[in-house]
Design a protein around this motif. Structure first.
Motif, short mmCIF file in Angstrom:
data_model
loop_
_atom_site.label_atom_id
_atom_site.label_comp_id
_atom_site.label_asym_id
_atom_site.label_seq_id
_atom_site.Cartn_x
_atom_site.Cartn_y
_atom_site.Cartn_z
N ASP A 33 0.95 -1.37 0.02
CA ASP A 33 -0.04 0.05 0.03
C ASP A 33 0.92 1.23 0.00
N ASP A 63 2.42 1.91 -3.32
CA ASP A 63 1.44 2.70 -4.25
C ASP A 63 1.40 3.94 -4.00
N SER A 112 4.64 6.27 -4.95
CA SER A 112 4.82 6.12 -6.39
C SER A 112 3.85 6.98 -6.97
N SER A 113 2.93 7.53 -6.26
CA SER A 113 1.65 8.26 -6.94
C SER A 113 2.20 9.79 -7.18
N ARG A 163 -2.20 10.86 -1.03
CA ARG A 163 -1.53 9.67 -0.57
C ARG A 163 -2.15 8.82 0.49
N ILE A 176 -4.77 6.61 -0.78
CA ILE A 176 -4.23 5.64 -1.62
C ILE A 176 -3.78 4.33 -0.46
N ASP A 226 -6.89 2.53 0.31
CA ASP A 226 -7.58 1.74 -1.05
C ASP A 226 -7.00 0.30 -0.99
N HIS A 271 -7.25 -1.96 -3.12
CA HIS A 271 -6.69 -2.26 -4.88
C HIS A 271 -5.30 -2.47 -4.77
N ALA A 272 -4.62 -3.21 -5.45
CA ALA A 272 -3.20 -3.30 -5.54
C ALA A 272 -2.95 -2.80 -6.96
N GLY A 273 -1.95 -1.44 -6.84
CA GLY A 273 -1.72 -0.97 -8.41
C GLY A 273 -0.27 -1.31 -8.74
N ALA A 274 0.19 -0.99 -10.11
CA ALA A 274 1.37 -1.64 -10.59
C ALA A 274 2.67 -1.44 -9.85
N ALA A 312 2.53 -1.65 -6.43
CA ALA A 312 2.72 -2.37 -5.46
C ALA A 312 3.05 -3.88 -6.21
#
Length: 258
Positions: free
Chosen positions: A87, A90, A93-94, A101, A104, A107, A109-112, A114
């Motif tokens: 987490d 992500d 890196s945003s 932040r 995020i 959230d 959900h796992a982003g790229a 992560a």
């Protein structure tokens, strides 16, 4: 005594998958919970040492032994800290503003980033453990490191500013007896440091210095990008601290420090 036993049960129920008798999750029974947090690291360290010894008795490949050992912390904790690592990856890196932040972090959900971080994390662990299996003294020091990381993490929970007033870390801090918890963890940390240095001075110094450097980075990063710490950031620190200690010990053993 009953209150301490309840705090012990709550700590293990919260931060591990080790079966515990039912605990009463009232404020009084969470007051000293973080004092028992390093004991989960002790369980991981003992399991790591015991499993390494058992695997040595068989005819297993180095790759198999490495995979088993590196997954022990995940099995014991249920991956709760790895979740915080991903987490946070992500969120960092945003490159968004602070409030975004923090959103995020919540959230599910796992982003790229992560996914990328998970790959880099486990590949790095695999490499470090492969090396440590050839230098058992360094591996034993890492076993103590699981307690060191949890001492530092607990100290951060009660001492660092909180990024969210309604977050998990803020709740733990409100329920905790800050001064007692901090002092117990500091004493525990000093005892661990002395024991590690007596066992193997150079490996121990490498592990302790690297852990403290990650701790400094954790505070800097948390304050700069999030305005304080959160449960996810605490998990991020724990994973990063243990990874850095493993990599540093692997490097130290590889260049012939001992």
């Amino acid at each position: 005594m009953k209150q301490l036993w309840n705090n012990f049960k709550v700590a293990f129920a919260m931060f591990s998958k080790i079966p515990m008798p039912p605990a009463d999750w009232e404020k009084e029974n969470m007051k000293y919970m973080l004092c028992f947090f390093p004991l989960i690291g002790m369980v991981i360290g003992l399991l790591t040492a015991g499993t390494a010894w058992l695997l040595e008795l068989g005819d297993f490949s180095r790759e198999f032994e490495t995979a088993v050992l590196m997954l022990i912390p995940v099995f014991v904790t249920g991956g709760i800290h790895v979740d915080g690592l991903l987490d946070t990856a992500d969120a960092l890196s945003s490159w968004q503003e602070r409030s975004r932040r923090l959103e995020i972090l919540k959230d599910s959900h796992a982003g790229a980033f992560a996914v990328i971080t998970a790959g880099v994390y486990f590949v790095s662990l695999f490499g470090a453990y492969s090396q440590l299996l050839m230098h058992r003294k360094a591996l034993w020091i890492l076993g103590f490191g699981f307690m060191v990381s949890r001492c530092l993490s607990g100290i951060a929970v009660v001492c660092f500013p909180k990024a969210r007033a309604d977050g998990t870390v803020a709740q733990f801090s409100r329920n905790a007896s800050d001064m007692v918890t901090r002092n117990v963890l500091l004493v525990f940390l000093v005892i661990l440091a002395v024991g590690m240095l007596l066992m193997q001075p150079l490996y121990a110094a490498a592990a302790l210095v690297s852990a403290l450097m990650v701790f400094w980075y954790y505070h800097h990063m948390a304050m700069k990008y999030f305005g304080g710490t959160t449960g996810d950031l605490a998990g991020y620190f724990l994973c990063l601290c243990e990874l850095v200690m493993a990599v540093v010990l692997a490097a130290a053993s590889g260049i012939g420090v001992v």
